[in-house]
Motif scaffolding. Structure first.
Motif, PDB file in Angstrom:
ATOM      1  N   ALA A  58       3.837  14.159   4.907  1.00 35.99           N
ATOM      2  CA  ALA A  58       4.215  13.233   5.979  1.00 35.99           C
ATOM      3  C   ALA A  58       5.023  13.958   7.048  1.00 35.99           C
ATOM      4  O   ALA A  58       4.834  13.725   8.252  1.00 35.99           O
ATOM      5  N   PRO A  67       8.935   5.284   4.734  1.00 34.85           N
ATOM      6  CA  PRO A  67       8.088   4.828   3.630  1.00 34.85           C
ATOM      7  C   PRO A  67       7.961   5.861   2.514  1.00 34.85           C
ATOM      8  O   PRO A  67       8.012   5.516   1.326  1.00 34.85           O
ATOM      9  N   SER A  70      11.146   6.235   0.592  1.00 31.58           N
ATOM     10  CA  SER A  70      11.458   5.046  -0.215  1.00 31.58           C
ATOM     11  C   SER A  70      10.772   5.067  -1.574  1.00 31.58           C
ATOM     12  O   SER A  70      11.148   4.295  -2.465  1.00 31.58           O
ATOM     13  N   SER A 131       0.131   3.779  -1.263  1.00 29.49           N
ATOM     14  CA  SER A 131       0.451   3.115   0.002  1.00 29.49           C
ATOM     15  C   SER A 131       0.816   4.093   1.109  1.00 29.49           C
ATOM     16  O   SER A 131       0.596   3.810   2.289  1.00 29.49           O
ATOM     17  N   VAL A 132       1.381   5.245   0.727  1.00 29.81           N
ATOM     18  CA  VAL A 132       1.846   6.169   1.761  1.00 29.81           C
ATOM     19  C   VAL A 132       0.945   7.387   1.936  1.00 29.81           C
ATOM     20  O   VAL A 132       0.973   8.037   2.988  1.00 29.81           O
ATOM     21  N   THR A 177       6.927  -1.003  -1.470  1.00 25.81           N
ATOM     22  CA  THR A 177       6.530  -0.011  -0.466  1.00 25.81           C
ATOM     23  C   THR A 177       6.057  -0.699   0.819  1.00 25.81           C
ATOM     24  O   THR A 177       6.315  -0.212   1.928  1.00 25.81           O
ATOM     25  N   HIS A 178       5.373  -1.830   0.680  1.00 24.55           N
ATOM     26  CA  HIS A 178       4.971  -2.601   1.866  1.00 24.55           C
ATOM     27  C   HIS A 178       6.207  -3.036   2.646  1.00 24.55           C
ATOM     28  O   HIS A 178       6.229  -2.959   3.887  1.00 24.55           O
ATOM     29  N   LYS A 181       7.583  -0.112   4.532  1.00 19.07           N
ATOM     30  CA  LYS A 181       6.773   0.180   5.719  1.00 19.07           C
ATOM     31  C   LYS A 181       7.115  -0.770   6.871  1.00 19.07           C
ATOM     32  O   LYS A 181       7.197  -0.355   8.034  1.00 19.07           O
ATOM     33  N   ARG A 182       7.315  -2.030   6.544  1.00 22.95           N
ATOM     34  CA  ARG A 182       7.651  -3.003   7.594  1.00 22.95           C
ATOM     35  C   ARG A 182       9.024  -2.701   8.188  1.00 22.95           C
ATOM     36  O   ARG A 182       9.224  -2.821   9.399  1.00 22.95           O
ATOM     37  N   ALA A 184      10.383   0.266   8.288  1.00 22.75           N
ATOM     38  CA  ALA A 184      10.221   1.488   9.090  1.00 22.75           C
ATOM     39  C   ALA A 184       9.626   1.170  10.448  1.00 22.75           C
ATOM     40  O   ALA A 184      10.055   1.710  11.475  1.00 22.75           O
ATOM     41  N   ALA A 185       8.623   0.276  10.471  1.00 22.78           N
ATOM     42  CA  ALA A 185       8.000  -0.093  11.738  1.00 22.78           C
ATOM     43  C   ALA A 185       8.994  -0.827  12.640  1.00 22.78           C
ATOM     44  O   ALA A 185       9.058  -0.578  13.846  1.00 22.78           O
TER      45      ALA A 185
END
Length: 199
Positions: A58, A67, A70, A131-132, A177-178, A181-182, A184-185
C-alpha cells in the motif's frame, strides 16, 4: 459461574466426525502429522507477515494507509471478542470428554473450546487482508481454512468450534475493516486542502 449453552460432555452432532478425524490423524504418516502440528502451532505468524507485506504494498502504491494499518487492530479486537465468548460459553475441550487420544497434548481443564481462537484470528486476518489487498487475500483465505482444520486434526477442537471461529472471525474482520475504510475516506476528505475560488 458456568454458562454452558452447548454441552459440556458427549452428545454433540459432530462427536463422530471429531473422533473419526483424530483416529485418521493417528493413522497418517508421521511427516504429515508433524507438518500439521507445526502449522497449527505457528501458522498464525504467516498472517503477521502478510500484514507487513500489505502495508509495504500500500505504501509503495501510494494508497491510503489507515485501512492497512487497521488490520492488526481488527485481528486483536476479533480475538478479544472471541475470548469473551469462550469464557462465557465454557465448553470443555473434546479431548477432555470423549474417548480419544489427541495428536497434541490435550489442553488443561478450564481452557475452553468454543469458539476456536486460532480460527477466529486466522479468519479475521484473512477477511481484513481481502478487503485491503485482494492478492494477499487469496493467500490468507485458504491459509485460514487450513488453520481451522488443523485445530480439529490435532484434537484441540470440535469441528463446530473451528467452523464458528471461521464464521465469526470473517464477519468481524470484514465489518471492522469496512469501518476503517470509511473512516479513512472521511479523514481524507476532511483533511484535503481547501481550494480557493477562482476569480
Amino acid at each position: 459461574m458456568n454458562h454452558v449453552f452447548l454441552s459440556a460432555g458427549p452428545g454433540f452432532y459432530d462427536d463422530g466426525l471429531y473422533i473419526g478425524v483424530t483416529r485418521l490423524a493417528h493413522r497418517a504418516p508421521a511427516a504429515v502429522d508433524s507438518g500439521i502440528s507445526v502449522w497449527s502451532e505457528y501458522g498464525l505468524g504467516l498472517f503477521a507477515v502478510l500484514m507487513i507485506i500489505a502495508w509495504w504494498r500500500a505504501r509503495a502504491a501510494g494508497a491510503p494507509q489507515l485501512p492497512v494499518l487497521s488490520v492488526p487492530a481488527v485481528v486483536v479486537l476479533a480475538f478479544l471478542a472471541s475470548d469473551v465468548v469462550k469464557s462465557w460459553v465454557s465448553e470443555q475441550r473434546p479431548c477432555q470428554v470423549l474417548p480419544v487420544t489427541p495428536l497434541d497434548p490435550c489442553p488443561a481443564l478450564g481452557d475452553w473450546s468454543f469458539p476456536s481462537n486460532h480460527a477466529v484470528i486466522a479468519a479475521a486476518a484473512a477477511a481484513a487482508l481481502w478487503s485491503v489487498d485482494r492478492l494477499l487475500g487469496w493467500i490468507a483465505a485458504p491459509a485460514a481454512l487450513l488453520m481451522a482444520a488443523s485445530r480439529v486434526w490435532i484434537g484441540a477442537h470440535y469441528p463446530h468450534d473451528a467452523l464458528a471461529g471461521l464464521l465469526a472471525g470473517a464477519l468481524m474482520g470484514a465489518l471492522l475493516t469496512h469501518a476503517a475504510k470509511r473512516i479513512a475516506a472521511r479523514y481524507a476528505v476532511d483533511c484535503a486542502p481547501q481550494r480557493r475560488p477562482v476569480r
